[in-house]
Design an enzyme around this catalytic site. Structure first.
Site, PDB file in Angstrom:
ATOM      1  N   SER A 214       0.785  -1.233   0.000  1.00  0.00           N
ATOM      2  CA  SER A 214       0.000   0.000   0.000  1.00  0.00           C
ATOM      3  C   SER A 214       0.815   1.280   0.000  1.00  0.00           C
ATOM      4  O   SER A 214       0.337   2.320  -0.445  1.00  0.00           O
ATOM      5  CB  SER A 214      -0.945   0.015   1.214  1.00  0.00           C
ATOM      6  OG  SER A 214      -0.212  -0.019   2.426  1.00  0.00           O
ATOM      7  N   HIS A 242      -5.740  -3.557  -1.520  1.00  0.00           N
ATOM      8  CA  HIS A 242      -5.481  -2.517  -2.521  1.00  0.00           C
ATOM      9  C   HIS A 242      -5.494  -3.079  -3.935  1.00  0.00           C
ATOM     10  O   HIS A 242      -4.791  -2.578  -4.815  1.00  0.00           O
ATOM     11  CB  HIS A 242      -4.158  -1.818  -2.210  1.00  0.00           C
ATOM     12  CG  HIS A 242      -4.220  -0.970  -0.987  1.00  0.00           C
ATOM     13  ND1 HIS A 242      -4.692   0.336  -1.000  1.00  0.00           N
ATOM     14  CD2 HIS A 242      -3.897  -1.235   0.308  1.00  0.00           C
ATOM     15  CE1 HIS A 242      -4.633   0.837   0.229  1.00  0.00           C
ATOM     16  NE2 HIS A 242      -4.165  -0.100   1.032  1.00  0.00           N
ATOM     17  N   LYS A 273     -12.596  -0.184   1.045  1.00  0.00           N
ATOM     18  CA  LYS A 273     -11.880   0.588   0.026  1.00  0.00           C
ATOM     19  C   LYS A 273     -12.715   0.619  -1.259  1.00  0.00           C
ATOM     20  O   LYS A 273     -13.656   1.381  -1.357  1.00  0.00           O
ATOM     21  CB  LYS A 273     -10.475   0.019  -0.172  1.00  0.00           C
ATOM     22  CG  LYS A 273      -9.599   0.227   1.066  1.00  0.00           C
ATOM     23  CD  LYS A 273      -8.211  -0.317   0.900  1.00  0.00           C
ATOM     24  CE  LYS A 273      -7.297   0.067   2.058  1.00  0.00           C
ATOM     25  NZ  LYS A 273      -7.730  -0.418   3.365  1.00  0.00           N
TER      26      LYS A 273
END
Length: 427
Positions: A214, A242, A273
């Site tokens: 990340s 991610h 996310k």
């Protein structure tokens, strides 16, 4: 006995009791004062090092444009994990409202008592389908998913092999298990092979890596990792926080991007996310593993079930991605537009093609000052410094969203150029 004598008899021992407690109270006050002094000294050292992390206050919903307390007008947000722009997508928001109305605000219970609704099971089924795995278990966060996995799966006769730059939640989760712990150099396949040879006497071997790291946006070499795992009889785990939703042709993640979906046994990821951005994490993998986690994973057993509105939002986000890969495919061109323009301007951008675009600056104070100046240009970004990243590797981490327009990206680049010139970063 007179009333006065009776009162004096009662008061005298009470005074003695108070007197005897005074030293204890004094010691208690002294301990608190000493603790405060230690804490204040630690806080002062953080400020002096330029690594103080202030929290700006947002007064609007999350999106490419936000309102920030103390600033005039809207800001372009370039530091959210809102990769697909689904945090405020109208269908995702409406799904949360509908779930709130039909299933309430929360469960007031852990899952195994009275905290499992049909909504939870539907989302778990859809996530398993999305990742093409047998089953899924939901957690309050992916931090909890990482905290709850390794202790259950691995015992003292097993070995876990972890990339040295894995996320803090992976590191903490591994610390909880009793397996032999071997750390290999970041994305170094030769060192991983050395560690796998060292672990050959173990009952089970698990290679653990972030799919995407990340802070730098670099992608793990999963093909090579899987080759080594198969050669030395190991399983592979990836954290896809991610990557889920936007990497790979259909947004399934790093394993799809690199063509190793059927060679990675366990995937942990997040709902916080790309998949709506609210909260929650999960593990997908073999059904016997998921069944065992439901029985023994402490964060699952001792945490409240995810609230229905959060589940509703995440479910709709997954449904949108199952129905179309259009949003996921839009990310590549936007990401490369930013990376290419910034590189041409003279900035150093870490990683290669991921929407995480770290603008490398080195100095913590410089990163903080530049982030503050960017705000004056209407761009919301944050400086990252130790202990989030290693000392000497401070940066401003820019994150591209599918919701950003080309004009948004160009505005951000122009602001970086002006700010960079002011601080002598570019000419």
């Amino acid at each position: 006995m007179s009333l006065g004598k009776a009162v004096r008899r009662l008061v005298k021992p009470a005074r003695g009791l108070l007197a005897s407690s005074e030293p204890a109270l004094t010691r208690s006050y002294a301990a608190v004062a000493e603790a405060k002094a230690v804490l204040e000294h630690e806080l002062d050292s953080i400020r002096a090092a330029g690594t103080w992390k202030a929290e700006r206050i947002i007064t609007s919903k999350q999106g490419p444009q936000i309102s920030v307390e103390g600033s005039r007008g809207s800001m372009l947000n370039f530091c959210a994990n809102n990769y697909l722009g689904l945090s405020s997508h109208p269908e995702v928001v409406q799904a949360g409202i509908d779930a709130l109305k039909t299933h309430g605000a929360g469960l007031s219970s852990v899952r195994f008592i009275c905290g499992t609704q049909n909504l939870h099971k539907i989302l778990e089924q859809k996530l398993a389908e999305f990742h093409e795995r047998e089953d899924c278990i939901l957690y309050a966060s992916c931090f909890d998913a990482n905290a709850g996995l390794f202790e259950v799966l691995l015992g003292p006769d097993d070995a876990v092999l972890s990339d040295e730059l894995n996320h803090a939640s992976i590191i903490d989760g591994i610390r909880l298990c009793r397996a032999k712990r071997l750390r290999y150099k970041h994305m170094d396949l030769s060192d991983l092979e050395v560690k796998l040879k060292e672990a050959q006497s173990s009952r089970m071997r698990l290679v653990v890596t972030d799919g995407v790291f990340s802070m730098d946006g670099d992608v793990a070499p999963l093909r090579g990792i899987c080759d080594l795992a198969e050669r030395y009889g190991a399983m592979v785990f990836i954290d896809e926080c991610h990557a889920t939703g936007f990497l790979g042709p259909r947004g399934r993640g790093t394993d799809e991007l690199l063509g190793v979906t059927d060679r990675v046994q366990i995937v942990n990821s997040t709902l916080g996310k790309a998949l709506g951005g609210a909260a929650g994490g999960y593990t997908v993998g073999p059904k016997p593993l998921i069944d065992l986690l439901r029985q023994r994973s402490r964060p699952y057993l001792f945490s409240n079930a995810l609230p229905p509105p959060v589940v509703g939002c995440a479910t709709r986000a997954v449904e949108l991605l199952l129905a179309s890969n259009e949003i996921a495919q839009s990310m590549t061109a936007k990401t490369m537009r930013f990376r290419n323009k910034m590189t041409q301007a003279g900035f150093t951008i870490a990683g290669s093609s991921h929407p995480i675009c770290p603008v490398m600056l080195g100095d913590a104070r410089l990163a903080s000052l530049m982030a503050d100046d960017m705000l004056k240009h209407g761009i919301y970004v944050i400086g990252f410094s130790y202990p989030v990243v290693p000392k000497g590797k401070a940066r401003i981490r820019v994150q591209i969203s599918a919701a950003h327009t080309d004009d948004d990206i160009d505005h951000c680049v122009d602001a970086f150029i002006q700010t960079g010139r002011k601080h002598g970063v570019v000419s």
